[in-house]
Scaffold this active site. Structure first.
Site, PDB file in Angstrom:
ATOM      1  N   TYR A  71      83.251 115.306 104.910  1.00  0.00           N
ATOM      2  CA  TYR A  71      83.315 113.894 104.530  1.00  0.00           C
ATOM      3  C   TYR A  71      84.718 113.341 104.736  1.00  0.00           C
ATOM      4  O   TYR A  71      84.896 112.238 105.266  1.00  0.00           O
ATOM      5  CB  TYR A  71      82.886 113.722 103.070  1.00  0.00           C
ATOM      6  CG  TYR A  71      81.400 113.905 102.860  1.00  0.00           C
ATOM      7  CD1 TYR A  71      80.553 112.814 102.783  1.00  0.00           C
ATOM      8  CD2 TYR A  71      80.847 115.176 102.766  1.00  0.00           C
ATOM      9  CE1 TYR A  71      79.186 112.971 102.599  1.00  0.00           C
ATOM     10  CE2 TYR A  71      79.491 115.358 102.594  1.00  0.00           C
ATOM     11  CZ  TYR A  71      78.658 114.252 102.514  1.00  0.00           C
ATOM     12  OH  TYR A  71      77.312 114.418 102.362  1.00  0.00           O
ATOM     13  N   HIS A 126      64.870 112.210 102.539  1.00  0.00           N
ATOM     14  CA  HIS A 126      66.044 112.527 103.348  1.00  0.00           C
ATOM     15  C   HIS A 126      65.924 113.847 104.106  1.00  0.00           C
ATOM     16  O   HIS A 126      66.441 113.978 105.210  1.00  0.00           O
ATOM     17  CB  HIS A 126      67.264 112.577 102.423  1.00  0.00           C
ATOM     18  CG  HIS A 126      68.578 112.667 103.128  1.00  0.00           C
ATOM     19  ND1 HIS A 126      69.048 111.675 103.956  1.00  0.00           N
ATOM     20  CD2 HIS A 126      69.528 113.637 103.124  1.00  0.00           C
ATOM     21  CE1 HIS A 126      70.237 112.023 104.426  1.00  0.00           C
ATOM     22  NE2 HIS A 126      70.541 113.206 103.947  1.00  0.00           N
ATOM     23  N   ASP A 138      71.085 113.327 108.359  1.00  0.00           N
ATOM     24  CA  ASP A 138      72.323 113.437 107.604  1.00  0.00           C
ATOM     25  C   ASP A 138      73.477 113.634 108.589  1.00  0.00           C
ATOM     26  O   ASP A 138      73.593 112.893 109.554  1.00  0.00           O
ATOM     27  CB  ASP A 138      72.214 114.577 106.574  1.00  0.00           C
ATOM     28  CG  ASP A 138      73.271 114.483 105.490  1.00  0.00           C
ATOM     29  OD1 ASP A 138      73.047 113.762 104.510  1.00  0.00           O
ATOM     30  OD2 ASP A 138      74.337 115.110 105.635  1.00  0.00           O
TER      31      ASP A 138
END
Length: 407
Positions: A315, A372, A181
């Site tokens: 982000y 993930h 990630d």
């Protein structure tokens, strides 16, 4: 030798914070049931969220989970980040009894935290393993029990700088990294900016979303053009397409208007639970989450020092700061040996040949199960990959020998 002060740390959520959570859960309002309330294509299922909220309010024992987490060796240290002053960073630091162990930085992402490292810690630090590792697992700034960043512009290079300085503070002038990630791109920037220190990286997230190009990678381009994909690679590309078309909405919101979403994450424990729980379910390979696992994971966000709202700003900042450096970090980095592990239910799963465009790849493995959060879902498999990369006969054994030679 570093002169940085390393302070022991204990998680101790105030009673007032626990009471505030209970009060807000007691007056929470859930949506009415409709014909598609349990359809995961629409989002988090109502029945799951209702059950988790009830458990969080009436049966979940945070103090018991806190006690278990505090069995790990927690610390904090202060690091100076250019343009942002001093930040207090929380981290786990588990040393192996073996003096020739390799310092390894484990870097989490969103919606993860330092909790992802707990299953691989005893495996990586096992003195009977060869090689073994001294493991450092920080809370990134804005996450967990690290400081909030209160100025704009704290992008991936600053996250990388803070993580690098944590390693230096611990006396690790040279080290290796592991990440998925956001840990993927943060450790990539560490290799780009600090190649004399970050000497090798292993990643379990390889988001090379575009096929190779003739101009930049002619050999790989020809292989791509002339070779049929395997069935596993086709499934991986289909998974990547699903994510872009059906699972990417959170990313657009967090990457463009994080403050708007932040009001909900800061004010509503139920909203925050549903927002994160959806990812825990959708991004794993049918991992059998228990309710207490989910609630512990989410409680770390609820009780984080910066607040859950702060975590999503990564982000936005990644899209809007130092774009040229970000592009370089996603391209070939020549001086850092690279290992890659692929898991079929990750959110982006591309052919192995594409991953070899990222650097001097010395290890690759495609697994048949897992998603993930590899360190949490498939700890044994991930550790075996890391050890294979650095053991005698492995592609990064030269790194292992360099640490052994220092003794």
């Amino acid at each position: 030798m570093s002169n940085a002060k390393i302070n022991p740390f204990k998680i101790d959520v105030p009673d007032a914070a626990l009471k505030s959570l209970q009060d807000r859960l007691s007056v929470s309002t859930l949506p009415d049931a409709v014909g598609f309330s349990e359809d995961r294509e629409y989002g988090a299922p109502l029945a799951d969220v209702k059950r988790l909220v009830t458990r969080w309010k009436d049966g979940f024992d945070w103090r018991a989970q806190e006690k278990k987490l505090n069995e790990l060796p927690h610390f904090t240290t202060d690091v100076e980040v250019g343009g942002f002053g001093s930040l207090t960073i929380h981290f786990i630091h588990q040393k192996s009894p073996r003096k020739d162990s390799i310092p390894l930085l484990f870097c989490h992402g969103w919606p993860g935290s330092f909790i992802e490292v707990i299953k691989i810690l005893p495996l990586l630090t096992n003195p009977d393993s060869s090689p073994s590792f001294h493991v450092v697992a920080p809370s990134l700034p804005n996450f967990g029990f690290s400081d909030a960043v209160k100025k704009p512009g704290f992008g991936i290079p600053q996250y990388a700088e803070s993580m690098h300085k944590v390693m230096l503070a611990l006396g690790y002038d040279k080290y290796v990294t592991q990440g998925g990630d956001w840990g993927y791109i943060i450790t990539r920037v560490m290799g780009l900016d600090y190649p004399d220190h970050c000497v090798a990286s292993h990643i379990n997230f390889i988001p090379t979303q575009e096929p190779p190009k003739l101009t930049s990678a002619p050999v790989t381009y020809l292989q791509h053009a002339l070779t049929s994909y395997t069935e596993e690679e086709k499934k991986g590309l289909a998974r990547s397409t699903w994510f872009q078309s059906r699972g990417f909405g959170y990313n657009l919101e967090q990457g463009t208007k994080p403050s708007t979403l932040g009001f909900s994450l800061a004010d509503s424990p139920v909203g925050m639970l549903a927002w994160i729980y959806e990812k825990l379910r959708d991004w794993t390979d049918d991992y059998p989450w228990t309710d207490d696992e989910v609630l512990t994971w989410i409680s770390i966000y609820q009780f984080s020092k910066a607040g859950a709202n702060a975590s999503v700003r990564i982000y936005y900042e990644s899209r809007n700061t130092e774009r040229e450096k970000m592009a370089k970090a996603r391209a070939y980095i020549p001086r850092v040996l690279l290992g890659q592990s692929y898991f079929p239910k990750d959110v982006v799963v591309t052919p192995l040949a594409w991953g070899r465009l990222l650097g001097p790849v010395v290890f690759q493995k495609a697994h048949t199960t897992g998603g993930h959060f590899a360190a949490y879902e498939k700890p044994k498999e991930l550790v075996e990959d890391i050890q294979s990369m650095f053991k005698r006969g492995g592609g990064a054994y030269s790194v292992t020998k360099s640490f052994q030679a220092k003794l």
